[in-house]
Design a protein around this motif. Structure first.
Motif, PDB file in Angstrom:
ATOM      1  N   LEU A   1       0.802  -1.080  -0.076  1.00  0.00           N
ATOM      2  CA  LEU A   1       0.086   0.134   0.125  1.00  0.00           C
ATOM      3  C   LEU A   1       0.982   1.248   0.039  1.00  0.00           C
ATOM      4  CD1 LEU A   1      -2.943  -0.689   2.381  1.00  0.00           C
ATOM      5  CD2 LEU A   1      -2.951  -0.926  -0.101  1.00  0.00           C
ATOM      6  N   GLN A   2       0.616   2.094  -1.081  1.00  0.00           N
ATOM      7  CA  GLN A   2       1.544   3.305  -1.007  1.00  0.00           C
ATOM      8  C   GLN A   2       0.620   4.391  -1.426  1.00  0.00           C
ATOM      9  OE1 GLN A   2       4.440   2.919  -4.216  1.00  0.00           O
ATOM     10  NE2 GLN A   2       5.238   0.866  -3.398  1.00  0.00           N
ATOM     11  N   GLY A   3      -0.880   4.266  -0.929  1.00  0.00           N
ATOM     12  CA  GLY A   3      -1.693   5.475  -1.192  1.00  0.00           C
ATOM     13  C   GLY A   3      -1.764   6.510  -0.179  1.00  0.00           C
ATOM     14  N   THR A   4      -2.147   7.441  -0.384  1.00  0.00           N
ATOM     15  CA  THR A   4      -2.431   8.726   0.533  1.00  0.00           C
ATOM     16  C   THR A   4      -3.872   8.772   0.746  1.00  0.00           C
ATOM     17  OG1 THR A   4      -0.444   9.912  -0.473  1.00  0.00           O
ATOM     18  CG2 THR A   4      -1.808  11.322   0.761  1.00  0.00           C
ATOM     19  N   PRO A   5      -4.208   8.822   2.207  1.00  0.00           N
ATOM     20  CA  PRO A   5      -5.551   9.000   2.605  1.00  0.00           C
ATOM     21  C   PRO A   5      -5.648  10.471   3.251  1.00  0.00           C
ATOM     22  CG  PRO A   5      -4.187   7.813   4.230  1.00  0.00           C
ATOM     23  CD  PRO A   5      -3.254   7.945   3.322  1.00  0.00           C
ATOM     24  N   ILE A   6      -6.754  11.045   2.868  1.00  0.00           N
ATOM     25  CA  ILE A   6      -7.335  12.481   3.013  1.00  0.00           C
ATOM     26  C   ILE A   6      -8.408  12.286   3.829  1.00  0.00           C
ATOM     27  CG2 ILE A   6      -7.299  14.776   2.375  1.00  0.00           C
ATOM     28  CD1 ILE A   6      -5.593  14.031   0.032  1.00  0.00           C
ATOM     29  N   LEU A   7      -8.549  12.446   5.133  1.00  0.00           N
ATOM     30  CA  LEU A   7      -9.854  12.252   5.767  1.00  0.00           C
ATOM     31  C   LEU A   7     -10.641  10.956   5.245  1.00  0.00           C
ATOM     32  CD1 LEU A   7     -11.411  15.920   5.646  1.00  0.00           C
ATOM     33  CD2 LEU A   7      -9.952  14.784   7.416  1.00  0.00           C
ATOM     34  N   GLY A   8      -9.721  10.094   4.710  1.00  0.00           N
ATOM     35  CA  GLY A   8     -10.170   8.492   4.354  1.00  0.00           C
ATOM     36  C   GLY A   8      -9.452   7.340   5.038  1.00  0.00           C
ATOM     37  N   GLY A   9      -9.315   6.528   4.336  1.00  0.00           N
ATOM     38  CA  GLY A   9      -8.403   5.192   4.713  1.00  0.00           C
ATOM     39  C   GLY A   9      -8.341   4.422   3.787  1.00  0.00           C
ATOM     40  N   PHE A  10      -6.692   3.593   4.002  1.00  0.00           N
ATOM     41  CA  PHE A  10      -6.471   2.488   3.246  1.00  0.00           C
ATOM     42  C   PHE A  10      -6.356   1.348   4.172  1.00  0.00           C
ATOM     43  CE2 PHE A  10      -5.355   5.760   0.140  1.00  0.00           C
ATOM     44  CZ  PHE A  10      -5.195   5.070  -1.251  1.00  0.00           C
ATOM     45  N   GLU A  11      -6.907   0.214   3.995  1.00  0.00           N
ATOM     46  CA  GLU A  11      -6.841  -0.912   4.759  1.00  0.00           C
ATOM     47  C   GLU A  11      -6.578  -2.339   4.081  1.00  0.00           C
ATOM     48  OE1 GLU A  11      -9.557  -2.844   8.385  1.00  0.00           O
ATOM     49  OE2 GLU A  11     -10.486  -1.458   7.079  1.00  0.00           O
ATOM     50  N   GLU A  12      -5.849  -3.020   4.517  1.00  0.00           N
ATOM     51  CA  GLU A  12      -5.317  -4.246   3.981  1.00  0.00           C
ATOM     52  C   GLU A  12      -5.720  -5.579   4.942  1.00  0.00           C
ATOM     53  OE1 GLU A  12      -1.217  -6.868   2.893  1.00  0.00           O
ATOM     54  OE2 GLU A  12      -0.907  -4.666   3.399  1.00  0.00           O
ATOM     55  N   LYS A  13      -6.099  -6.267   4.333  1.00  0.00           N
ATOM     56  CA  LYS A  13      -6.582  -7.438   4.945  1.00  0.00           C
ATOM     57  C   LYS A  13      -6.268  -8.915   4.367  1.00  0.00           C
ATOM     58  CE  LYS A  13     -10.803  -5.312   7.328  1.00  0.00           C
ATOM     59  NZ  LYS A  13     -12.160  -5.284   7.466  1.00  0.00           N
ATOM     60  N   THR A  14      -5.092  -9.193   4.083  1.00  0.00           N
ATOM     61  CA  THR A  14      -4.679  -9.909   3.387  1.00  0.00           C
ATOM     62  C   THR A  14      -3.705 -11.122   4.081  1.00  0.00           C
ATOM     63  OG1 THR A  14      -2.834  -8.845   2.503  1.00  0.00           O
ATOM     64  CG2 THR A  14      -4.645  -8.800   1.303  1.00  0.00           C
ATOM     65  N   ILE A  15      -3.540 -12.149   3.719  1.00  0.00           N
ATOM     66  CA  ILE A  15      -2.675 -13.117   4.364  1.00  0.00           C
ATOM     67  C   ILE A  15      -1.394 -13.029   3.644  1.00  0.00           C
ATOM     68  CG2 ILE A  15      -2.281 -15.649   4.646  1.00  0.00           C
ATOM     69  CD1 ILE A  15      -5.414 -16.124   4.258  1.00  0.00           C
ATOM     70  N   ALA A  16      -0.482 -13.030   4.375  1.00  0.00           N
ATOM     71  CA  ALA A  16       1.111 -13.088   3.887  1.00  0.00           C
ATOM     72  C   ALA A  16       1.588 -14.203   3.136  1.00  0.00           C
ATOM     73  CB  ALA A  16       2.231 -12.687   5.093  1.00  0.00           C
ATOM     74  N   PRO A  17       1.729 -13.922   1.842  1.00  0.00           N
ATOM     75  CA  PRO A  17       2.285 -14.974   0.903  1.00  0.00           C
ATOM     76  C   PRO A  17       3.688 -15.656   1.294  1.00  0.00           C
ATOM     77  CG  PRO A  17       2.626 -12.968  -0.283  1.00  0.00           C
ATOM     78  CD  PRO A  17       2.047 -12.764   1.230  1.00  0.00           C
TER      79      PRO A  17
END
Length: 238
Positions: free
Chosen positions: A200-216
C-alpha cells in the motif's frame, strides 16, 4: 508498468502539498487577524477544484482526465457564482452531468469501434484480453467486476460518490502490477489471491487504506496500490 518511475504521482504529491500549505497559511492569517476565514469558507466549491486537480495529475486514462476536468469546471463555475460574477446553481449542474456522461459513453463507443476496425476481438463491447489492464469508473453508483486474466498488469480504479468492487481471486501476476485508485466520497474493494503480496502506497485524506490479506510465502507476485482516498476508503483483502 514494472519500470514506470511514476513521475505524475510525484507531481500530484507536490500539488497536493502546496494546496495543504496554502490552506495552512490561510488559517494562520486568520489567527493573526489579517483575513476572515468565515468568509473564506463560503468558497467551499474550491474542494471540487482541488480534488479535480489531484485527479488530473494522477490519472493515466482518458476517462480520468474527463472526470478531473469536469470537477475542476464545476468548482470554478460555483466559485464564480459565489463571487456574483455569473448566476449558476445546482439545477444547472445536473444537465451538465448528463452531458458529460453522454460524452463519456460516446468516447467509449468510439474507442470500441476503433478497436474493432484494427482487428482486435471484442466481447461485450470490450477488447478480449482487456482484463490485463483495467480502467474502472463508478460515479453515483456501484460497479462490480471479476478479472481472471493470467497476466494482470494493473490499471486504474475511480469511485466518486459510489463504490467499486474488483474480484481478482482467479487472476495471476507475472512479477508486479500497479493499480492507481481514486476514491472521493466513495469506496474501493479489491479481492486478490492469497499468493499475492500487497504494497500500500496510497495517500488517505480524511479517508483510509486498509489491507486484510494473508502474507504469502514469497514476494514473486506483487500488487502495488497507489492513489488517493479522499473522504473515502480503499480495502484490499483475500
Amino acid at each position: 508498468m514494472k519500470n514506470d518511475p511514476h513521475p505524475r504521482n510525484a507531481t500530484t504529491q507536490v500539488v497536493l502539498g502546496l494546496l495543504v500549505i496554502a490552506m495552512g497559511l490561510l488559517f494562520l492569517l486568520d489567527n493573526l487577524g489579517f483575513v476572515d476565514m468565515h468568509r473564506a469558507f463560503s468558497f467551499w466549491p474550491m474542494l471540487f477544484v482541488i480534488v479535480g486537480t489531484v485527479k488530473l495529475c494522477d490519472t493515466r486514462t482518458q476517462g480520468g482526465t474527463m472526470l478531473g476536468a469536469a470537477m475542476v469546471g464545476i468548482g470554478v463555475l460555483l466559485m464564480l457564482d459565489r463571487m456574483d460574477i455569473i448566476d449558476f446553481s445546482w439545477r444547472t449542474i445536473w444537465p451538465l452531468v448528463l452531458i458529460g456522461l453522454g460524452g463519456f459513453l460516446v468516447a467509449k463507443a468510439i474507442r470500441g469501434k476503433r478497436a474493432q476496425e484494427s482487428g482486435v476481438a471484442m466481447l461485450d463491447g470490450a477488447p478480449v484480453g482487456a482484463g490485463e489492464v483495467i480502467d474502472v469508473t463508478a460515479i453515483l453508483g456501484a460497479y462490480e467486476r471479476r478479472v481472471t486474466t493470467q497476466d494482470f498488469r494493473g490499471g486504474e480504479i475511480t469511485a466518486v460518490m459510489g463504490g467499486c468492487e474488483l474480484d481478482m481471486r482467479g487472476a495471476s501476476i507475472r512479477g508486479e502490477a500497479v493499480i492507481n485508485v481514486f476514491a472521493f466520497w466513495g469506496g474501493v474493494t479489491i479481492k486478490c489471491p492469497p499468493d499475492w503480496s500487497v504494497s500500500l502506497q496510497g495517500t488517505p485524506i480524511l479517508g483510509g487504506f486498509e489491507e486484510k490479506t494473508i502474507a504469502p510465502p514469497d514476494d514473486s507476485k506483487r500488487l502495488v496500490i497507489r492513489g488517493y482516498a479522499i473522504m473515502g476508503g480503499v480495502e484490499i483483502r483475500n
